[in-house]
Design an enzyme around this catalytic site. Sequence first.
Site, PDB file in Angstrom:
ATOM      1  CE1 TYR A 268       0.730   1.392   4.292  1.00 25.62           C
ATOM      2  CE2 TYR A 268       0.666  -0.951   4.523  1.00 25.62           C
ATOM      3  CZ  TYR A 268       1.150   0.370   5.084  1.00 25.62           C
ATOM      4  OH  TYR A 268       1.942   0.333   6.287  1.00 25.62           O
ATOM      5  CB  CYS A 269       1.942   3.532  -1.519  1.00 24.50           C
ATOM      6  SG  CYS A 269       1.249   3.253  -3.467  1.00 24.50           S
ATOM      7  CB  THR A 270       0.034   8.623  -0.864  1.00 31.47           C
ATOM      8  OG1 THR A 270       1.232   8.454   0.061  1.00 31.47           O
ATOM      9  CG2 THR A 270      -1.001   9.423  -0.473  1.00 31.47           C
TER      10      THR A 270
END
Length: 278
Positions: free
Chosen positions: A181-183
């Site tokens: 996951y990331c922004t």
Amino acid sequence: MQKVILFYKFTPITDPEAVRLWQRALCEKLNLKGRILLAPHGINGTLGGNMKDLKQYIKETKTYAGFKDTTFKWSEGAREDFPRLAVKVRDEIVTFGATDEIKVDEKGIVGGGKHLKPKDVHKLVQERDDVIFFDGRNAYEAAIGKFKDAVVPDVAHTRDFAKELEDPKYNDIKDKPVVTYCTGGIRCEVLSMMMRKRGFQEVYQIDGGIAKYGEEYGDDGLWEGSLYVFDDRMATQFSDKAVDIGDCTHCGAKTSNYENCADKSCNDLIQICESCKS
């Protein structure tokens, strides 16, 4: 009413410079500020402005064949959250230093992890007891917000991931379901591809990233803390239920507040609570 939009699209661009000129002229016409990066493999942008102007930007941008299916994520914010408009051509639209590894076609990046909608992330966690959340951001971002019990790699910059993923400490999770996951999802497009090339067998990515997950579940799901963002806001929260998980550099109190170090020789971001700041 003003808003901020975040977007990216992995797609072949034969003439990035021509697209850059078009995108800059479009943003200037609509009085938008923010940053757009272009490369032969796609576009990555964050823009702030009046909602009607942002909607017009989206409409005109989707006229470009490669961008027609681009997902635009809306966020709280305004034009003034960005100091200027910057539209640039780079080797990569997110800097992993993996230019030679990135391959794209009309469907997007080749060899990446399987996309999961937020509800499917919850379903996977319910069905499997060995799911690993893997943070695809820099360590200082994870310090104020992350998925519960996530693995947080020891990286100060995105380009550090190539070396970090070679570390044997990750060998024991390479056969487990790993949810990256990331922004907004863009870093995980590249990261998940790099992980698969380095022996991770079952790799997923959250479709739309933390931002999309937060829209659906807020602080009532698997996320905890604040979301670090790369503009003057520094951090955002999904609801008034959000908790602070970061630690003040000076007193250790819980905080989500980042400030530039007051000592110019420091040249770093520090976590500092409101009491110590005052």
